[in-house]
Motif scaffolding. Structure first.
Motif, mmCIF file in Angstrom:
data_model
loop_
_atom_site.group_PDB
_atom_site.id
_atom_site.type_symbol
_atom_site.label_atom_id
_atom_site.label_comp_id
_atom_site.label_asym_id
_atom_site.label_seq_id
_atom_site.Cartn_x
_atom_site.Cartn_y
_atom_site.Cartn_z
ATOM 1 N N ASP A 155 42.692 29.024 -18.757
ATOM 2 C CA ASP A 155 43.146 28.083 -19.774
ATOM 3 C C ASP A 155 41.952 27.565 -20.563
ATOM 4 O O ASP A 155 40.867 27.343 -20.002
ATOM 5 C CB ASP A 155 43.868 26.896 -19.117
ATOM 6 N N GLY A 156 42.136 27.372 -21.839
ATOM 7 C CA GLY A 156 41.068 26.851 -22.673
ATOM 8 C C GLY A 156 41.585 26.454 -24.037
ATOM 9 O O GLY A 156 42.792 26.273 -24.237
ATOM 10 N N SER A 157 40.675 26.310 -24.994
ATOM 11 C CA SER A 157 41.060 25.965 -26.361
ATOM 12 C C SER A 157 40.094 26.637 -27.317
ATOM 13 O O SER A 157 38.915 26.841 -27.007
ATOM 14 C CB SER A 157 41.043 24.443 -26.565
ATOM 15 N N LEU A 158 40.609 26.980 -28.494
ATOM 16 C CA LEU A 158 39.824 27.680 -29.510
ATOM 17 C C LEU A 158 40.092 27.062 -30.872
ATOM 18 O O LEU A 158 41.222 26.618 -31.155
ATOM 19 C CB LEU A 158 40.197 29.170 -29.566
ATOM 20 N N THR A 159 39.085 27.039 -31.707
ATOM 21 C CA THR A 159 39.263 26.677 -33.106
ATOM 22 C C THR A 159 39.226 27.955 -33.928
ATOM 23 O O THR A 159 38.202 28.656 -33.969
ATOM 24 C CB THR A 159 38.168 25.709 -33.574
ATOM 25 N N LEU A 160 40.347 28.301 -34.542
ATOM 26 C CA LEU A 160 40.488 29.533 -35.315
ATOM 27 C C LEU A 160 40.402 29.213 -36.802
ATOM 28 O O LEU A 160 41.041 28.274 -37.281
ATOM 29 C CB LEU A 160 41.835 30.198 -35.009
ATOM 30 N N VAL A 161 39.648 30.014 -37.532
ATOM 31 C CA VAL A 161 39.465 29.836 -38.974
ATOM 32 C C VAL A 161 39.784 31.159 -39.664
ATOM 33 O O VAL A 161 39.389 32.245 -39.194
ATOM 34 C CB VAL A 161 38.010 29.418 -39.313
ATOM 35 N N ARG A 162 40.520 31.095 -40.781
ATOM 36 C CA ARG A 162 40.840 32.316 -41.530
ATOM 37 C C ARG A 162 39.555 33.040 -41.931
ATOM 38 O O ARG A 162 38.659 32.466 -42.559
ATOM 39 C CB ARG A 162 41.641 31.963 -42.774
ATOM 40 N N ALA A 163 39.456 34.316 -41.575
ATOM 41 C CA ALA A 163 38.244 35.085 -41.865
ATOM 42 C C ALA A 163 38.079 35.357 -43.353
ATOM 43 O O ALA A 163 36.955 35.551 -43.840
ATOM 44 C CB ALA A 163 38.265 36.403 -41.090
ATOM 45 N N ASP A 164 39.196 35.368 -44.103
ATOM 46 C CA ASP A 164 39.097 35.665 -45.539
ATOM 47 C C ASP A 164 38.808 34.431 -46.370
ATOM 48 O O ASP A 164 38.778 34.498 -47.608
ATOM 49 C CB ASP A 164 40.380 36.345 -46.026
ATOM 50 N N GLY A 165 38.602 33.276 -45.703
ATOM 51 C CA GLY A 165 38.230 32.069 -46.433
ATOM 52 C C GLY A 165 39.375 31.387 -47.157
ATOM 53 O O GLY A 165 39.137 30.509 -48.003
#
Length: 876
Positions: free
Chosen positions: A95-105
């Motif tokens: 279990d964990g957490s991630l911050t995801l950001v759109r790669a195409d900006g």
């Protein structure tokens, strides 16, 4: 069977001779049966759908390996598990957490790159596929380490679809992942956190961890019993690693179901008691109308038991028909709701056998109980007296005798509170005291109406321009009939008062508890020391304090006087024995935060906290069990037990609410109640948990919403995978839940009022039939049709006023009892709370509903000519 023939004849005559009123009573019982069935099916549907999700979440596993205190552990244990005899397959989960950001900006409406901080679950992709099913809405499951799937909430936040690429924000080179699919998960509102699933190795790398697991799911070979296999191989792992059956994951859910079923039983009891009151009122009126016919029957040889059994048969038919009609209606309502909310309950409707049994048996019993009183009255009919019944006045002492009986019922209930132990006292209240309270106030409604009749009748006469004495005389002549009707009507008022008070008291308690910190930031995998420093360095973050969290079991307590018990909060049968163990740094914590010290002082508590001999406990421990400074509480996980001296009793300061807001307590684990505070180093030493999962801090007092968003953005940049929430956000969420509670309580009360209006309509119709001659004479001597309508409406207004008085009495009594239950079981100090405006509106609604219930019969009376009314009386 021949001796029963007269009983059936009396019953058939009573049912067929008054079809309209019989239909009213059957409808009232049917609606209650439908309500009970619908609620029970809703609970069963929720259970079935959660079980489906649990199977998907936990998977097709027989056993699991976990760390005793909930920490992650090295994945080398996975090879040990797979090497054990009898293991068909095993999969590690992290279990964990991630911050995801759109790669195409791609930007959001504020010009920032679209991002989402998600709670992440890392799987062994190949092995987990065989153990756990995931329903995909779009795309496919991940098959490689650089692939990820997200839930609809995360997909919406990212504006993503299968094929969208995202970067995992972290220190160092970002990790690029491709979203291969969106998996099924109902969207449940603002409190829900977005989720994602990814390869376990990828999640560990993104979080800067060594290869670790949070748990290992184990599927055994066919034919092996999980518990026997665990007993054989538990020695293969050293503490704190433990093997346990996979079904333990649903233990908390099972307890919640048991509590829900108890609530259903109590709600069923109240619903059908209300029905019994309505049936009793309607049938008592019917018996008073039939008394001359019964006297004639007695003169020609009918026995008392024939009359008694005849009324019981009527009650059984009314209750039975109500149950038979209401149960399918309730199933239909539950089915409609399940179809409407198909996204939330994908498994569809689940019909509850318990609910059907309760519905049918409750309806039948309510009919029999309602018939018991009129049956007794019918069996005691004396032929000579009954033939002159219309010339006799009601005994002036009878209303007070009924009031005395009602007061005795309430006195018995109050005496049950003297039971010293909490658990027996609760069950005595739930199974005996609750019915006694309702019966007591139902009977008290008769003397209440008799007492109010002189002045309420006079006031209504003036308001409706009814000749003096016409209305008040009618009330004094029939105090039993009108008083019992008020008793049936009071149930809606009591629910309005009681549920409103309980809801407002709970909302006030919740909002008062969120007074600890200005903001919280949470990270599933815990904050490293470097991340904690980065949080403290963010502009606007003031006095940040690290807080650890761990669910832990309370194994009992021991007071200074030598008394002890295993149960600290709640009930053994249905309450989880868990509390939240808050690990904190005492000196910094006391220096930077406003702690409400109920008992003890920080100066005296600090040494014992630091040397590991003492703990702080929340106020609920003192309230529910009287635990005070110097007493001992035993804490542990599963079988172990370690004793700590209580060195202070403090307010929980909103930390328990913060953990719920961030979703730390998983839905498939046992929920914790209340919390204890312990030195961070002691938690690590005694329970092996060293993770700081929450940091709480203050913010500048003049910071606005835009400033909060700026801090949240910096937190996500500086500590990827963290989630931010301000105290204002949590407070708004609590208030939203509280408002839902208030709306729900108002809806329940309104439904009870509408149900009770069937009793009003029955009594009005019966009253018109019994007094046809009186109304005919009034019309003959010049009374206008509208006067008759005003008399009828005046009577129901007098009934409603008496119902308001008795309903407020019952509602305040129930609200006071609820505060005692919360005190004994949950340790909450609640007060009876009465808000004048909502209650006044509720009373006006009740008056309007009673008028509406009486208006059709009153209008029909207006249209009948005097000759017809006099002829109907002679025919009777």
């Amino acid at each position: 069977m021949a001796s029963l023939h007269p009983s059936w004849s009396f019953a058939r005559q009573a049912l067929a001779g008054r079809r309209g009123r019989t239909a009213l009573l059957v409808t009232a019982v049917a609606l209650s049966a439908a309500l009970v069935t619908a609620v029970s099916c809703a609970i069963s549907t929720a259970q079935a759908n959660v079980e489906v999700r649990l199977r998907k979440l936990v998977g097709d596993a027989d056993a699991r390996l976990v760390q005793r205190y909930g920490e992650d552990f090295g994945d080398d244990a996975l090879q040990t598990v797979r090497a054990l005899p009898g293991v068909q397959r095993a999969a590690g989960r992290l279990d964990g957490s991630l911050t995801l950001v759109r790669a195409d900006g791609t930007k959001d409406e504020f010009g920032r790159a679209k991002r989402a901080t998600v709670q992440a679950r890392g799987d062994d992709l190949v092995e987990d596929l065989r153990l756990r099913e995931v329903t995909m809405v779009a795309g496919r499951r991940p098959e490689r380490d650089d692939e990820i799937i997200v839930d609809p909430l995360a997909a919406e936040m990212l504006g993503a679809e299968p094929g969208t690429q995202v970067d995992v924000q972290r220190f160092g080179e970002p990790v690029r992942l491709t979203i291969t699919g969106i998996y099924e998960r109902p969207v449940l509102g603002a409190l829900q956190r977005p989720l994602a699933q990814v390869a376990r190795r990828t999640l560990a790398m993104a979080q800067g961890q060594d290869p670790e697991v949070s748990r290992i799911a184990i599927k055994l070979e066919p034919g092996l019993k999980a518990q026997a296999w665990i007993d054989e191989h538990k020695g293969a792992f050293e503490d704190p690693l433990v093997l346990e059956p996979a079904e333990l994951a649903t233990a908390g859910f099972t307890r919640q179901l048991e509590a829900a079923n108890l609530g259903l039983l109590i709600a069923t009891m109240i619903a059908f008691m209300s029905c019994a009151f309505i049936v009793a009122t309607g049938m008592t009126v019917a018996v008073s109308e039939q008394v001359r016919e019964m006297a004639i029957a007695r003169c020609i040889g009918a026995e008392r038991r024939d009359l008694f059994l005849g009324q019981l048969i009527v009650g059984a038919v009314i209750g039975g028909l109500g149950g038979v009609l209401g149960a399918p209606l309730g199933i239909g309502v539950a089915w409609g709701l399940a179809e409407h909310f198909r996204d939330i309950v994908p498994a569809g409707l689940s019909v509850a056998p318990l609910g059907i049994i309760l519905s049918l048996s409750g309806a039948l019993i309510s009919g029999l109980l309602g018939a018991l009183w009129p049956a007794t009255a019918a069996s005691r009919v004396s032929p000579l007296v009954a033939l002159t019944v219309r010339a006799r006045a009601v005994s002036g002492s009878l209303p007070w005798a009924l009031g005395g009986l009602g007061a005795a019922c309430i006195a018995i209930q109050l005496a049950l509170l003297l039971i010293p132990d909490v658990e027996p006292r609760f069950w005595a209240w739930a199974l005996v005291g609750l019915p006694l309270i309702h019966v007591g106030w139902f009977l008290l409604s008769v003397p209440i109406l008799a007492t109010m009749a002189p002045w309420s009748g006079a006031l209504i006469e003036r308001a409706l321009r009814v000749p003096q004495g016409l209305l008040s005389g009618s009330l004094r002549a029939s105090p039993i009939r009108f008083g019992l009707t008020a008793g049936a009507l009071m149930m809606g008022v009591s629910l309005m008062v009681g549920t409103r008070s309980d809801s407002e008291a709970l909302v006030r308690n919740l909002t008062e508890r969120v007074q600890f910190a200005d903001a919280f930031v949470f990270k599933t995998a815990g904050f490293t020391p470097e991340e904690q420093e980065r949080v403290r360095a963010i502009p606007g973050v003031i006095n940040a304090v690290s807080v650890g969290y761990m669910p832990i079991r309370v194994r009992g307590f021991e007071r200074k006087d030598g008394t002890s018990d295993e149960t600290v909060l709640g009930l053994k049968a249905i309450s989880p024995p868990n509390v939240v163990c808050i690990g904190f740094q005492p000196e910094a914590f006391f220096r930077q935060n406003r702690i409400d010290w109920i008992r003890g002082t920080p100066e005296a508590a600090l040494p014992a906290l630091q040397d590991g001999s003492g703990v702080l406990v929340a106020e609920e421990f003192l309230t529910a069990r009287g635990l005070d400074v110097g007493d001992r509480v035993f804490l542990g996980a599963r079988e172990e037990k370690r004793g700590f001296v209580i060195v202070g009793v403090v307010g929980s300061a909103g930390l328990d609410l913060a953990t719920q807001f961030f979703g730390i307590r998983s839905m498939y684990m046992e929920h914790a109640v209340s919390c204890v505070f312990m030195d961070f180093d002691v938690v690590a030493r005694d329970f092996g948990n060293r993770e700081a999962v929450i940091m709480q801090f203050s913010m500048p007092p003049d910071l606005d919403d835009a400033g909060e968003k700026a801090i949240a953005t910096r937190l996500e940049d500086q500590v990827p995978g963290s989630s931010f929430a301000s105290g204002r956000t949590i407070r708004r969420a609590v208030l939203e839940i509280g408002n839902m509670m208030l709306v729900l309580s108002a809806g329940i009360a309104l439904g009870a009022m509408m149900l009770a209006c069937f009793a009003v309509g029955n009594v009005v119709v019966a009253g018109i039939a019994a007094r046809s001659q009186e109304f005919g004479v009034l019309r003959a001597v010049g009374a206008t049709p509208s006067l008759l309508l005003r008399v009828i409406l005046g009577e129901v207004l007098a009934i409603a006023l008496a119902a308001i008085v008795s309903g407020f009495g019952l509602g305040i009594h129930l609200a006071w009892m609820a505060t005692r239950l919360y005190h004994d079981l949950a340790g909450l100090n609640l007060k009876v709370t009465l808000s004048p405006l909502p209650l006044a509106i509720g009373c006006l609604v009740l008056l309007a509903l009673t008028v509406l219930a009486a208006t059709p019969a009153g209008v029909h009376l207006m249209r009948r000519p005097a000759r017809e009314l006099l002829a109907a009386a002679r025919g009777a």
